[in-house]
Motif scaffolding. Structure first.
Motif, mmCIF file in Angstrom:
data_model
loop_
_atom_site.group_PDB
_atom_site.id
_atom_site.type_symbol
_atom_site.label_atom_id
_atom_site.label_comp_id
_atom_site.label_asym_id
_atom_site.label_seq_id
_atom_site.Cartn_x
_atom_site.Cartn_y
_atom_site.Cartn_z
ATOM 1 N N ASP A 1 0.764 -1.246 0.104
ATOM 2 C CA ASP A 1 -0.018 -0.136 -0.131
ATOM 3 C C ASP A 1 0.861 1.140 0.058
ATOM 4 N N ALA A 2 2.224 1.076 -0.431
ATOM 5 C CA ALA A 2 2.920 2.380 -0.368
ATOM 6 C C ALA A 2 2.543 3.323 -1.465
ATOM 7 N N ILE A 3 2.493 4.430 -1.325
ATOM 8 C CA ILE A 3 2.193 5.524 -2.267
ATOM 9 C C ILE A 3 3.177 5.755 -3.383
ATOM 10 N N GLN A 4 2.856 5.187 -4.734
ATOM 11 C CA GLN A 4 3.753 5.646 -5.675
ATOM 12 C C GLN A 4 3.857 6.848 -6.365
ATOM 13 N N ALA A 5 4.661 7.707 -6.079
ATOM 14 C CA ALA A 5 4.673 9.001 -6.877
ATOM 15 C C ALA A 5 5.174 8.973 -8.117
ATOM 16 N N PRO A 6 4.685 9.839 -9.126
ATOM 17 C CA PRO A 6 4.929 9.566 -10.625
ATOM 18 C C PRO A 6 6.305 10.457 -10.566
ATOM 19 N N SER A 7 6.586 11.119 -9.641
ATOM 20 C CA SER A 7 8.100 12.069 -10.081
ATOM 21 C C SER A 7 8.548 12.191 -8.649
ATOM 22 N N MET A 8 9.992 12.575 -8.644
ATOM 23 C CA MET A 8 10.692 12.810 -7.338
ATOM 24 C C MET A 8 10.063 14.263 -6.825
ATOM 25 N N GLY A 9 9.476 14.999 -7.609
ATOM 26 C CA GLY A 9 8.873 16.288 -7.139
ATOM 27 C C GLY A 9 7.443 15.997 -6.275
ATOM 28 N N ALA A 10 6.891 15.087 -6.789
ATOM 29 C CA ALA A 10 5.487 14.667 -6.627
ATOM 30 C C ALA A 10 5.820 13.914 -5.033
ATOM 31 N N LEU A 11 6.808 12.900 -5.171
ATOM 32 C CA LEU A 11 7.081 12.378 -3.993
ATOM 33 C C LEU A 11 7.500 13.515 -2.831
ATOM 34 N N VAL A 12 8.511 14.374 -3.069
ATOM 35 C CA VAL A 12 8.587 15.268 -1.974
ATOM 36 C C VAL A 12 7.390 16.099 -1.410
ATOM 37 N N GLN A 13 6.640 16.415 -2.323
ATOM 38 C CA GLN A 13 5.182 17.024 -2.087
ATOM 39 C C GLN A 13 4.494 16.251 -0.998
ATOM 40 N N LYS A 14 4.483 14.994 -1.320
ATOM 41 C CA LYS A 14 3.632 14.044 -0.455
ATOM 42 C C LYS A 14 4.181 14.178 1.156
ATOM 43 N N ILE A 15 5.437 14.123 1.278
ATOM 44 C CA ILE A 15 5.971 14.371 2.481
ATOM 45 C C ILE A 15 5.706 15.515 3.028
ATOM 46 N N ILE A 16 6.029 16.723 2.243
ATOM 47 C CA ILE A 16 5.479 17.939 2.820
ATOM 48 C C ILE A 16 4.035 18.063 3.505
ATOM 49 N N GLU A 17 3.189 17.349 2.645
ATOM 50 C CA GLU A 17 1.653 17.512 2.833
ATOM 51 C C GLU A 17 1.344 16.443 3.818
ATOM 52 N N ASN A 18 2.236 15.612 4.366
ATOM 53 C CA ASN A 18 1.732 14.545 5.514
ATOM 54 C C ASN A 18 2.779 14.725 6.577
ATOM 55 N N LYS A 19 2.443 15.093 7.774
ATOM 56 C CA LYS A 19 3.373 14.911 9.081
ATOM 57 C C LYS A 19 3.898 13.610 9.064
ATOM 58 N N ASN A 20 2.884 12.172 8.802
ATOM 59 C CA ASN A 20 3.191 11.140 9.048
ATOM 60 C C ASN A 20 3.880 10.226 7.862
ATOM 61 N N ALA A 21 4.291 10.844 6.809
ATOM 62 C CA ALA A 21 4.920 10.405 5.633
ATOM 63 C C ALA A 21 6.341 10.267 5.820
ATOM 64 N N ILE A 22 6.942 9.113 5.061
ATOM 65 C CA ILE A 22 8.391 8.941 5.055
ATOM 66 C C ILE A 22 8.584 8.696 3.622
ATOM 67 N N GLY A 23 9.855 9.024 3.034
ATOM 68 C CA GLY A 23 10.204 8.641 1.543
ATOM 69 C C GLY A 23 11.583 8.750 1.302
ATOM 70 N N TYR A 24 11.972 8.385 0.057
ATOM 71 C CA TYR A 24 13.553 8.768 -0.099
ATOM 72 C C TYR A 24 13.285 9.594 -1.162
ATOM 73 N N ALA A 25 13.855 10.821 -0.710
ATOM 74 C CA ALA A 25 13.962 12.110 -1.536
ATOM 75 C C ALA A 25 15.352 12.393 -2.319
ATOM 76 N N SER A 26 15.282 12.893 -3.499
ATOM 77 C CA SER A 26 16.636 12.944 -4.036
ATOM 78 C C SER A 26 17.183 13.974 -3.357
ATOM 79 N N TYR A 27 18.713 13.836 -3.272
ATOM 80 C CA TYR A 27 19.499 14.842 -2.588
ATOM 81 C C TYR A 27 19.334 16.013 -3.213
ATOM 82 N N GLY A 28 19.335 16.227 -4.422
ATOM 83 C CA GLY A 28 19.183 17.442 -5.264
ATOM 84 C C GLY A 28 18.034 18.125 -4.800
ATOM 85 N N VAL A 29 16.722 17.461 -5.006
ATOM 86 C CA VAL A 29 15.393 17.779 -4.730
ATOM 87 C C VAL A 29 15.098 18.395 -3.355
#
Length: 288
Positions: A189-217
């Motif tokens: 049930d992991a959320i699959q983000a379509p881009s690294m920007g979208a993945l980062v946005q999911k973490i920003i929007e949800n205080k319970n989220a954890i993900g692997y964010a690109s170092y650059g992003v």
């Protein structure tokens, strides 16, 4: 008759010499990694700020407007695009697979290194308790063995851990899978983000989220993410370059066969000091 033949040949050679201009359309296309896309777009913007047409750069180049198209879809899509000749360049943010290395006339330029930082929302209470996770703890979180934050640390809330990953077919997830998960699958049930920007946005929007964010992003979103050390090692330019930070990946630009002069010039510009500076400004680690 022989003299007439010579004259005809001479005229033909002049005609060919006048018209033998590259059929280069003026457009360059890049496809693939969403991590690399902003880098190429920024380089293209800087490149075009100095000239409107290729002829402005070199009198031998085509008298065409400079157009650089950048599209995403993942590293695998970048390789596929150059194989199918739907793009001039493939953007790849992972090591090449064995089969890809065997593509005939494949040329690969390594322009930088990225890392995947394990990041949480700064508002997550975990950010006040620890700044480091072991590989084993990360594996348990992403596999679903730890389902709530208080299973990681009993002082944390009994709230669900929301795992955010890139799409399973993308280069970023392959890097994470190889470096951390091994044979263990991520939770279904992991959320699959379509881009690294979208993945980062999911973490920003949800205080319970954890993900692997690109170092650059993640550097581009400094303060909006809380990066966590992995096995005691913080992701930094030094630890990425020396390999002590274990979740790292190359940033590659690939193409097949010889390039038009204009395309080669642009590729050289990406690798120039100016291109490296842009890469660095966007938070990535350039390499010579």
């Amino acid at each position: 008759m022989k003299r007439l033949f010579v004259v005809i040949m001479a005229v033909a050679m002049v005609f060919v010499g006048c018209t033998k201009k590259s059929d280069f359309s003026g457009e360059l296309s890049f496809a693939g990694s969403s991590t690399l896309a902003p880098v190429i777009s920024a380089v293209a913007d800087d490149f075009k700020s100095n000239a409107n047409s290729w002829r402005d750069i070199d009198a031998k180049f085509a008298d065409k407007e400079i157009v650089v198209n950048v599209s995403t879809g993942g590293s695998g899509a970048g390789i596929k695009a150059i194989q199918e000749n739907t793009a001039n360049f493939g953007m790849v943010a992972r090591e090449l697979k064995d089969g890809e290395k065997e593509i005939k006339d494949l040329i690969v330029d390594k322009i930088g290194i990225d890392a995947l930082t394990i990041s949480i929302n700064p508002e997550n209470p975990a950010s006040a308790i620890f700044d480091n996770l072991s590989s084993d703890e990360i594996r348990k979180i992403f596999s679903g063995e730890y389902k709530t934050w208080n299973e990681l640390d009993e002082s944390l809330p009994d709230e669900e851990i929301v795992v955010v990953i890139r799409d399973l077919g993308g280069g970023a997830h392959e890097v994470f899978q190889n470096a951390i998960m091994g044979e263990t699958a991520v939770r279904e049930d992991a959320i699959q983000a379509p881009s690294m920007g979208a993945l980062v946005q999911k973490i920003i929007e949800n205080k319970n989220a954890i993900g692997y964010a690109s170092y650059g992003v993640s550097k581009q979103n400094e303060g909006k993410l809380f990066p966590i050390k992995v096995d005691g090692v913080e992701a930094s330019e030094d630890t990425i370059l020396d390999g002590s930070y274990i979740i790292s990946r190359p940033l590659l630009v690939c193409h097949i066969g010889e390039l038009d002069s204009e395309a080669q010039y642009f590729m050289d510009y990406i690798k120039s000091d100016k291109g490296e500076q842009i890469l660095n400004d966007l938070g990535f680690v350039p390499v010579k």
